[in-house]
Structures are given as structure tokens and as C-alpha cells.
Design an enzyme around this catalytic site. Structure first.
Site, PDB file in Angstrom:
ATOM      1  N   CYS A   1      84.360  68.417 -70.230  1.00  0.00           N
ATOM      2  CA  CYS A   1      83.680  67.581 -69.238  1.00  0.00           C
ATOM      3  C   CYS A   1      84.271  67.745 -67.844  1.00  0.00           C
ATOM      4  O   CYS A   1      83.625  67.409 -66.857  1.00  0.00           O
ATOM      5  CB  CYS A   1      83.777  66.115 -69.620  1.00  0.00           C
ATOM      6  SG  CYS A   1      83.093  65.755 -71.230  1.00  0.00           S
TER       7      CYS A   1
ATOM      8  N   CYS B   1      85.720  58.775 -72.344  1.00  0.00           N
ATOM      9  CA  CYS B   1      86.439  58.283 -71.160  1.00  0.00           C
ATOM     10  C   CYS B   1      87.498  57.254 -71.568  1.00  0.00           C
ATOM     11  O   CYS B   1      88.610  57.257 -71.035  1.00  0.00           O
ATOM     12  CB  CYS B   1      85.467  57.668 -70.157  1.00  0.00           C
ATOM     13  SG  CYS B   1      84.281  58.853 -69.511  1.00  0.00           S
TER      14      CYS B   1
END
Length: 152
Positions: free
Chosen positions: A37, A107
Site C-alpha cells: 500500500c 492501518c
């Protein structure tokens, strides 16, 4: 599991992040990324002689959910003992943010791993043993190449 839009808490921590920055001469610094990412999170800890986290700051290169997870994680560890900080999981960070979309779960995992990486650095520098602490990953995909955008 939450799979909607961002919660008000996520938006608040993204638009008004707490504890952004660095700590000079930090007791521990931990950096973790997600190569798939491109997110990178660095956590700085200031730990006193009794093992209490006096201050915590972060720098994150990533999306809004990564910034919000970093901000919440720093709020959660301040004032805690190193052992209490070890117990903070990505699920606890997500719950504190009132959830994250499934595609953003990684995250919160970055936040957990960055805390552990900073505690590892502290442990290595100070010689303090922290129960349950393992050598940190540099990339959260090290053990599972499918961890990215909720495909875990």
C-alpha cells in the site's frame, strides 16, 4: 464488523491528528510499513525510569485511516506502562475509532506493529525485558503476503 463509511472519530483524528511529530532522544522508535500500500508509520516513545510512557508521537505517510489509527494509538499508549502498551491490539485501535472499513483494517495493524517496534527499540536500548515482545516486522506483509486492504 464495521464496513461502512468512516466514523466521526476517524474523520476527527484524520483532520485533527493528535501527537504528530518526533521526540528528540526518544526512548524507543519503531517504524513499520506496508509495501503493497505504501503506508509507513513511525512511533516515538518517551518512557520514564518506571516504565511509564510519558509521551508518544508519530509520523505517518499514508491514507486518512492510517493517520487516524496513528493518532488514536498514540492517545491510547500515553500514560500506560510498557506492559499495558504491549496489550494494545489493532482491534482495540479500531474499536476506539468506532470501526474502520474492512479495506482499511491494515492501518490499525500498522499502529499495533509500530508500537511493538518502538517498544522493541526501547527494550534493546535499555535492557528492559518486556513480556511477550517479539522482534518487530519491518513490513506487516512479512508473515502473510495477502495482508492489504482487508484481504487478511
Amino acid at each position: 464488523m464495521y464496513d461502512g463509511e468512516y466514523s466521526d472519530k476517524v474523520i476527527d483524528h484524520f483532520t485533527n491528528p493528535r501527537n504528530v511529530g518526533e521526540i528528540e532522544n526518544a526512548s524507543g522508535v519503531g517504524t513499520v510499513g506496508n509495501a503493497k500500500c505504501g503506508d509507513i508509520m513511525r512511533i516515538y516513545l518517551d518512557i520514564d525510569e518506571n516504565g511509564i510512557i510519558r509521551d508518544c508521537k508519530f509520523k505517518t505517510f499514508g491514507c486518512g485511516a492510517a493517520v487516524a489509527s496513528s493518532s488514536m494509538a498514540t492517545e491510547m499508549v500515553k500514560g500506560k506502562s510498557v506492559q499495558e502498551a504491549m496489550a494494545i491490539t489493532n482491534k482495540a485501535v479500531m474499536q476506539a475509532l468506532d470501526g474502520l472499513p474492512v479495506v482499511k483494517i491494515h492501518c490499525s495493524l500498522l499502529a499495533e506493529e509500530a508500537i511493538h517496534a518502538a517498544l522493541w527499540d526501547y527494550s534493546q536500548k535499555s535492557g528492559v525485558k518486556i513480556d511477550g515482545l517479539k522482534e518487530p516486522k519491518k513490513d506487516i506483509n512479512d508473515d502473510d503476503p495477502e495482508v492489504c486492504h482487508g484481504r487478511q
